[in-house]
Motif scaffolding. Structure first.
Motif, PDB file in Angstrom:
ATOM      1  N   ASN A  88       0.838  -1.200   0.000  1.00  0.00           N
ATOM      2  CA  ASN A  88       0.000   0.000   0.000  1.00  0.00           C
ATOM      3  C   ASN A  88       0.871   1.247   0.000  1.00  0.00           C
ATOM      4  O   ASN A  88       1.999   1.231   0.478  1.00  0.00           O
ATOM      5  CB  ASN A  88      -0.906   0.017   1.236  1.00  0.00           C
ATOM      6  N   MET A  89       0.289   2.345  -0.494  1.00  0.00           N
ATOM      7  CA  MET A  89       0.989   3.632  -0.527  1.00  0.00           C
ATOM      8  C   MET A  89       1.238   4.122   0.893  1.00  0.00           C
ATOM      9  O   MET A  89       0.349   4.121   1.731  1.00  0.00           O
ATOM     10  CB  MET A  89       0.152   4.656  -1.278  1.00  0.00           C
ATOM     11  N   THR A  90       2.469   4.543   1.139  1.00  0.00           N
ATOM     12  CA  THR A  90       2.871   5.067   2.437  1.00  0.00           C
ATOM     13  C   THR A  90       3.617   6.378   2.217  1.00  0.00           C
ATOM     14  O   THR A  90       4.354   6.516   1.242  1.00  0.00           O
ATOM     15  CB  THR A  90       3.801   4.066   3.165  1.00  0.00           C
ATOM     16  N   VAL A  91       3.410   7.346   3.128  1.00  0.00           N
ATOM     17  CA  VAL A  91       4.087   8.633   3.057  1.00  0.00           C
ATOM     18  C   VAL A  91       4.765   8.881   4.397  1.00  0.00           C
ATOM     19  O   VAL A  91       4.155   8.704   5.449  1.00  0.00           O
ATOM     20  CB  VAL A  91       3.093   9.780   2.761  1.00  0.00           C
ATOM     21  N   ILE A  92       6.035   9.276   4.361  1.00  0.00           N
ATOM     22  CA  ILE A  92       6.770   9.657   5.566  1.00  0.00           C
ATOM     23  C   ILE A  92       7.348  11.048   5.336  1.00  0.00           C
ATOM     24  O   ILE A  92       7.964  11.307   4.303  1.00  0.00           O
ATOM     25  CB  ILE A  92       7.903   8.666   5.897  1.00  0.00           C
ATOM     26  N   GLY A 140      18.877   8.164   4.731  1.00  0.00           N
ATOM     27  CA  GLY A 140      19.402   7.111   3.860  1.00  0.00           C
ATOM     28  C   GLY A 140      18.634   5.811   3.993  1.00  0.00           C
ATOM     29  O   GLY A 140      18.351   5.135   2.997  1.00  0.00           O
ATOM     30  N   ALA A 141      18.274   5.455   5.232  1.00  0.00           N
ATOM     31  CA  ALA A 141      17.520   4.222   5.470  1.00  0.00           C
ATOM     32  C   ALA A 141      16.145   4.286   4.813  1.00  0.00           C
ATOM     33  O   ALA A 141      15.692   3.314   4.199  1.00  0.00           O
ATOM     34  CB  ALA A 141      17.385   3.977   6.969  1.00  0.00           C
ATOM     35  N   ARG A 188       4.754  -5.368   6.606  1.00  0.00           N
ATOM     36  CA  ARG A 188       5.946  -5.792   7.344  1.00  0.00           C
ATOM     37  C   ARG A 188       7.115  -4.834   7.124  1.00  0.00           C
ATOM     38  O   ARG A 188       7.777  -4.408   8.076  1.00  0.00           O
ATOM     39  CB  ARG A 188       6.343  -7.197   6.921  1.00  0.00           C
ATOM     40  N   VAL A 189       7.373  -4.464   5.880  1.00  0.00           N
ATOM     41  CA  VAL A 189       8.463  -3.529   5.581  1.00  0.00           C
ATOM     42  C   VAL A 189       8.170  -2.175   6.206  1.00  0.00           C
ATOM     43  O   VAL A 189       9.041  -1.549   6.810  1.00  0.00           O
ATOM     44  CB  VAL A 189       8.686  -3.413   4.059  1.00  0.00           C
ATOM     45  N   LEU A 199      10.491  -0.399   8.959  1.00  0.00           N
ATOM     46  CA  LEU A 199      11.080   0.901   8.624  1.00  0.00           C
ATOM     47  C   LEU A 199      10.689   1.956   9.651  1.00  0.00           C
ATOM     48  O   LEU A 199      11.523   2.726  10.119  1.00  0.00           O
ATOM     49  CB  LEU A 199      10.642   1.323   7.218  1.00  0.00           C
ATOM     50  N   TRP A 200       9.421   1.975  10.053  1.00  0.00           N
ATOM     51  CA  TRP A 200       8.974   2.955  11.042  1.00  0.00           C
ATOM     52  C   TRP A 200       9.643   2.722  12.395  1.00  0.00           C
ATOM     53  O   TRP A 200      10.007   3.660  13.091  1.00  0.00           O
ATOM     54  CB  TRP A 200       7.457   2.945  11.185  1.00  0.00           C
TER      55      TRP A 200
END
Length: 105
Positions: free
Chosen positions: A3-7, A18-19, A39-40, A44-45
């Motif tokens: 799914n689309m994710t925004v950070i 970089g991560a 999961r990713v 990542l969060w």
């Protein structure tokens, strides 16, 4: 299912940027967009929230609720998410004024 994710990040260390950029596209400084599996995204969060330092980060991702998304934050920010009967609203924290630095005529 991905799914689309925004950070969005503010004043985070370079290694955090970089991560994030390994998995997402940095569309403008501090704004990352990508299609990630749950999961990713969660891994990542966890990495971002553990190393954000004096900076701040916000993540928006799809969620099965009335708004259709979830909002997560880490770090010091003027805006804070507040749950209001199942809806996430954003409250503004007042700016603290240092009375000693304010000079009166």
């Amino acid at each position: 299912m991905p799914n689309m994710t925004v950070i969005a990040t503010t004043a985070v260390p370079d290694h955090v940027r970089g991560a994030i950029s390994r998995w997402m596209t940095e569309t403008m400084p501090g704004l990352y967009v990508g299609t990630l599996s749950r999961r990713v995204r969660d891994e990542l969060w966890q990495a971002v929230s553990g190393t954000v330092g004096a900076g701040a980060a916000v993540m928006l991702c799809p969620e099965a609720n009335e708004q259709g998304y979830a909002l997560q934050t880490v770090g010091e920010r003027r805006r804070a998410p507040v749950d209001f009967d199942g809806l996430t609203l954003v409250a503004m924290n007042p700016v603290e004024i240092d009375n000693e630095s304010v000079k009166t005529p």
